[in-house]
Scaffold this motif. Sequence first.
Motif, PDB file in Angstrom:
ATOM      1  N   ASP A  77       2.021   1.510  -3.578  1.00 37.95           N
ATOM      2  CA  ASP A  77       1.018   2.018  -4.186  1.00 37.95           C
ATOM      3  C   ASP A  77       0.815   3.598  -4.125  1.00 37.95           C
ATOM      4  O   ASP A  77       0.320   4.244  -5.145  1.00 37.95           O
ATOM      5  CB  ASP A  77      -0.126   1.593  -3.984  1.00 37.95           C
ATOM      6  CG  ASP A  77      -1.558   1.414  -4.891  1.00 37.95           C
ATOM      7  OD1 ASP A  77      -2.264   2.652  -4.567  1.00 37.95           O
ATOM      8  OD2 ASP A  77      -1.642   0.789  -5.812  1.00 37.95           O
ATOM      9  N   ARG A  85      -4.663  -9.053  -3.432  1.00 38.90           N
ATOM     10  CA  ARG A  85      -5.448  -8.078  -4.011  1.00 38.90           C
ATOM     11  C   ARG A  85      -4.809  -6.684  -4.267  1.00 38.90           C
ATOM     12  O   ARG A  85      -4.904  -6.040  -4.996  1.00 38.90           O
ATOM     13  CB  ARG A  85      -6.879  -8.006  -3.228  1.00 38.90           C
ATOM     14  CG  ARG A  85      -7.591  -6.900  -3.502  1.00 38.90           C
ATOM     15  CD  ARG A  85      -8.813  -6.657  -2.627  1.00 38.90           C
ATOM     16  NE  ARG A  85      -8.574  -6.766  -1.068  1.00 38.90           N
ATOM     17  CZ  ARG A  85      -7.817  -5.719  -0.695  1.00 38.90           C
ATOM     18  NH1 ARG A  85      -7.740  -4.309  -1.217  1.00 38.90           N
ATOM     19  NH2 ARG A  85      -7.712  -5.790   0.684  1.00 38.90           N
ATOM     20  N   ARG A  86      -3.933  -6.485  -3.166  1.00 39.80           N
ATOM     21  CA  ARG A  86      -3.423  -5.025  -3.050  1.00 39.80           C
ATOM     22  C   ARG A  86      -2.239  -4.847  -4.240  1.00 39.80           C
ATOM     23  O   ARG A  86      -2.107  -4.014  -4.960  1.00 39.80           O
ATOM     24  CB  ARG A  86      -2.813  -4.737  -1.504  1.00 39.80           C
ATOM     25  CG  ARG A  86      -3.584  -4.594  -0.513  1.00 39.80           C
ATOM     26  CD  ARG A  86      -3.155  -4.108   0.485  1.00 39.80           C
ATOM     27  NE  ARG A  86      -2.225  -5.106   1.397  1.00 39.80           N
ATOM     28  CZ  ARG A  86      -2.785  -6.016   2.232  1.00 39.80           C
ATOM     29  NH1 ARG A  86      -4.021  -6.026   2.656  1.00 39.80           N
ATOM     30  NH2 ARG A  86      -1.819  -6.662   2.685  1.00 39.80           N
ATOM     31  N   ALA A 137       0.772  -1.103  -0.116  1.00 39.93           N
ATOM     32  CA  ALA A 137      -0.204  -0.187   0.133  1.00 39.93           C
ATOM     33  C   ALA A 137       0.807   1.241  -0.100  1.00 39.93           C
ATOM     34  O   ALA A 137       0.551   2.288  -0.735  1.00 39.93           O
ATOM     35  CB  ALA A 137      -1.019   0.047   1.253  1.00 39.93           C
ATOM     36  N   ALA A 159      -3.063  -9.367   0.800  1.00 42.89           N
ATOM     37  CA  ALA A 159      -1.996  -8.859  -0.036  1.00 42.89           C
ATOM     38  C   ALA A 159      -1.937  -8.913  -1.356  1.00 42.89           C
ATOM     39  O   ALA A 159      -1.480  -8.234  -2.302  1.00 42.89           O
ATOM     40  CB  ALA A 159      -0.607  -9.331   0.777  1.00 42.89           C
ATOM     41  N   ASP A 204       4.015  -7.052   4.211  1.00 46.59           N
ATOM     42  CA  ASP A 204       2.858  -7.388   4.349  1.00 46.59           C
ATOM     43  C   ASP A 204       2.386  -8.829   5.002  1.00 46.59           C
ATOM     44  O   ASP A 204       1.235  -9.109   5.555  1.00 46.59           O
ATOM     45  CB  ASP A 204       2.021  -7.378   3.026  1.00 46.59           C
ATOM     46  CG  ASP A 204       2.036  -6.202   2.275  1.00 46.59           C
ATOM     47  OD1 ASP A 204       0.743  -5.430   2.326  1.00 46.59           O
ATOM     48  OD2 ASP A 204       3.097  -5.725   1.780  1.00 46.59           O
TER      49      ASP A 204
END
Length: 339
Positions: free
Chosen positions: A104, A138-139, A101, A136, A127
Amino acid sequence: MPSPLKALCGVFAAVLLTASPAAADESTVDEAGEVVAAAPVRVMPLGDSITQGGSIGGYRLDLATLLRNTGRTVDFVGSMTDGPGSMPDRNHEGHPGWTIAQVDAQVVNWLRTYTPRTILLHIGTNDMYGSDPAGAPRRLSALVDKITSQAPASDVFVSTIIPIRFADATVRNYNAAVVPLLRAKAAAGKRVHVVDMYPAVPISDLPDGIHPNAAGYSKMATVWFNALSSVPGSIGDPRQPGGSCTATPRVTGTWSGGFQAEVTVTNPTASAITGWTVRFTLPGGHTVTQVWGGTASGSVTVTNAHYNGTVSPGGSAGFGFIASGQGTAAIGTATCSSP
């Protein structure tokens, strides 16, 4: 002296959010018909402390050596600078302790600033012992989508993460979940390439259970190099100090115990070449057992046959071969020289 038009194009490339970095890496031919060397290929090592690599420079040290030794002209890019003072290129985008994240949240700015042609992404380790390891994958998927949307012409190499001594099952679950997600993006036409890094680094190469030692980073460098070498253009073409031809390899078939490949020899200059020699590398344990369209001398050197040595300007020739051995089929690098 650069022309005003080229300078203006450079300004637009820096401003446009989705500008293609690939165009800046293409070779050109000058008025005399000589090939002008391409600008260095911008490669962004992206991730957490495993990308940063501490004082030894991580995998970036040995990867840069492998690239230089095969005539590649690559420029590592990023806002961070780490590694030994003797390391020629210390730039990267590896941030110790960062999660998916956090990367990102900043990646668009980095891509806009450095416009990498190629991206090496190893992220997710932090993560694994955070509050939501199950989320994780999905992220990561969202992060890769953001990268490919921002830089659609860049090749994005996304690796499985290396082991964690105290969280091996969690790491395995994460890796197993992300691979099909990444392959689906590639199948949809995105320039995403899956790199299986997990088996390359044994637990014995992780002194603290998380970060590799020099031997572990060297193994990571080899995996990155082989992956980059398998995607034409991702690290440019090797310099040809002995001639003016290029060699492009391609695996055409695989089976248990070997594979078949072909190599295309191209003449990008304005003059015909009369003879060529191609040198290439194979995975450890593989040997060439049969060649057609050329004559083998040693295990990884092929010269032209009597009928395909002359290649006209802009033309091409080639040869094929069979290699025997266990493991993944790959051709690490191929260089071409002509008299």
